[in-house]
Design an enzyme around this catalytic site. Structure first.
Site, short mmCIF file in Angstrom:
data_model
loop_
_atom_site.label_atom_id
_atom_site.label_comp_id
_atom_site.label_asym_id
_atom_site.label_seq_id
_atom_site.Cartn_x
_atom_site.Cartn_y
_atom_site.Cartn_z
N HIS A 115 11.45 84.53 87.04
CA HIS A 115 10.94 83.19 86.73
C HIS A 115 12.03 82.36 86.04
O HIS A 115 12.63 82.80 85.08
CB HIS A 115 9.72 83.31 85.82
CG HIS A 115 9.09 81.99 85.47
ND1 HIS A 115 8.80 81.04 86.42
CD2 HIS A 115 8.70 81.48 84.28
CE1 HIS A 115 8.27 79.98 85.81
NE2 HIS A 115 8.19 80.22 84.52
N ASN B 277 7.96 75.79 79.65
CA ASN B 277 7.53 76.25 80.97
C ASN B 277 7.03 75.08 81.82
O ASN B 277 6.91 73.95 81.32
CB ASN B 277 6.45 77.33 80.82
CG ASN B 277 6.41 78.27 82.01
OD1 ASN B 277 7.11 78.09 83.00
ND2 ASN B 277 5.57 79.30 81.92
N CYS C 7 9.74 76.84 90.35
CA CYS C 7 10.27 76.97 89.00
C CYS C 7 11.79 76.82 88.96
O CYS C 7 12.34 76.20 88.06
CB CYS C 7 9.86 78.31 88.39
SG CYS C 7 10.42 79.74 89.33
#
Ligand SMILES: *[C@@H]1O[C@H](CO)[C@@H](O)[C@H](O)[C@H]1NC(C)=O
Ligand SMILES: *[C@@H]1O[C@H](CO)[C@@H](O)[C@H](O)[C@H]1NC(C)=O
Length: 341
Positions: A287, A307, A150
């Site tokens: 994240h 995302n 990520c």
């Protein structure tokens, strides 16, 4: 088998006959766990929908079934809070057969760095809503797959957006290059957006197009390109802590472009869509994601985040988080890039 296992299974699913839910229940009830018919059917439709082919009555089947039951309980808890019509809903999604630890290990691999609090001016006259998707600077929603990348995705997506904003055609840049080459980070085992940016800023490494260095969802050996090879290099960047300064962050988003932010996404394992208002509770960011817009015109003002968990997750791949109250704790780097051709 650790978290990677189910992805491997998904990848070879075509060699198995397709799962038929209706007539599996008799076989399944032979397993050791007492289950209601409804829960049985849920787990079966889950496996069918997400192409899970773990064999009946194996250790893995039983373990995944327990994690699935935990997911149902978590979702019931998360849904039990008083909620406005547009509030987040929680339930079964592609992560429902992962344990909490597996989810963290695979998807929450951004480390939170310290950054100075933002001290700039607030921007006046902000629009009531703003969305970088309307400006043609964003690639479609990506899927990081079973790799804790990520941090690399959010950095590369922010840089390619800045590059497009500077007048170049939108081009996807190589996430794999950052995964393989950013030396203080750990590839698929996690990393920090600020370290990745510092590395890009110090070395002036040119990010090559994604098509020349495609994403593999595995850490690999760094490929080097000659100085004359085309690519996009970072000229400078800024990282700030925006805790308690969400209005200032709106201004930065509008002025600087999409922002790489780090959030607490612990409750996102069970997220189905809607505006997240509670449950960013683990108190530290884990994240990395791209902040692309906001909307303050409805009952609940919210941020829009792109995302990298595919389009089946959340709101077709996007998360909405309430503005006000610093719900998930973000800070952002603001981007200034320099291009070499
Ligand atoms: C399931 O079983 C019933 C009877 O046992 C049968 O009539 C039905 O066609 C089966 N359904 C599927 C999808 O195989
Ligand atoms: C980026 O690199 C430039 C040139 O070396 C340096 O002046 C600047 O301080 C660096 N920016 C950050 C945020 O480290």
């Amino acid at each position: 088998m650790r978290g990677g296992g189910w992805f491997l299974v998904a990848a070879v699913s075509l060699v198995f006959p397709p799962l038929r839910c209706q007539n599996r229940s008799r076989e399944e009830t032979r397993t050791e766990f007492p289950r209601s018919a409804a829960a049985e059917a849920d787990f079966c439709s889950f496996r069918e929908k997400f192409h899970r082919n773990y064999e009946l009555n194996t250790e893995e089947f039983n373990r995944r079934h327990l994690y699935f039951q935990d997911a149902i309980k978590r979702a019931a808890y998360l849904n039990s809070f008083p909620a406005a019509p547009h509030s987040a809903k929680y339930g079964i999604n592609q992560f429902s057969d992962l344990s909490l630890n597996e989810f963290r290990d695979l998807y929450l691999r951004a480390s939170a760095d310290k950054a100075p609090p933002y001290s700039g001016e607030k921007r006046e006259g902000l629009p009531a809503k703003f969305d970088w998707r309307d400006e043609g600077v964003l690639a479609p929603v990506q899927n990081q797959q079973a790799c804790g990348s990520c941090w690399a995705f959010s950095v590369v997506e922010a840089i390619q957006a800045a590059h497009a904003r500077a007048g170049s055609p939108l081009e996807q840049l190589s996430v794999q290059q950052v995964l393989d080459c950013s030396f203080r980070n750990q590839g698929c085992s996690g990393g920090s957006t600020v370290w990745a940016l510092s590395w890009l800023n110090q070395t002036r490494v040119k990010l090559v197009p994604q098509s020349e260095y495609p994403y593999k969802a595995k850490t690999g050996i760094c490929h080097f390109f000659s100085q004359s090879h085309g690519g996009v290099a970072l000229k400078d960047f800024a990282a700030h802590d925006f805790s308690g300064q969400e209005e200032a962050m709106m201004g930065q988003l509008v002025s600087c472009g999409p922002l790489a932010v780090t959030v607490d996404a612990i409750s996102w394992q069970d997220y189905l869509g809607g505006i997240i208002q509670h449950h960013c509770s683990s108190q530290h960011a884990n994240h990395a994601i791209l902040l692309i817009g906001y909307d303050t015109t409805g009952d609940i003002p919210y941020w829009i985040l792109q995302n990298t968990w595919g389009t089946k997750w959340g709101n077709e791949g996007y998360a909405y988080v309430k503005i006000g109250g610093n719900i998930c704790g973000k800070y952002d780097p603001c981007w200034f890039i320099y291009m070499y051709f």
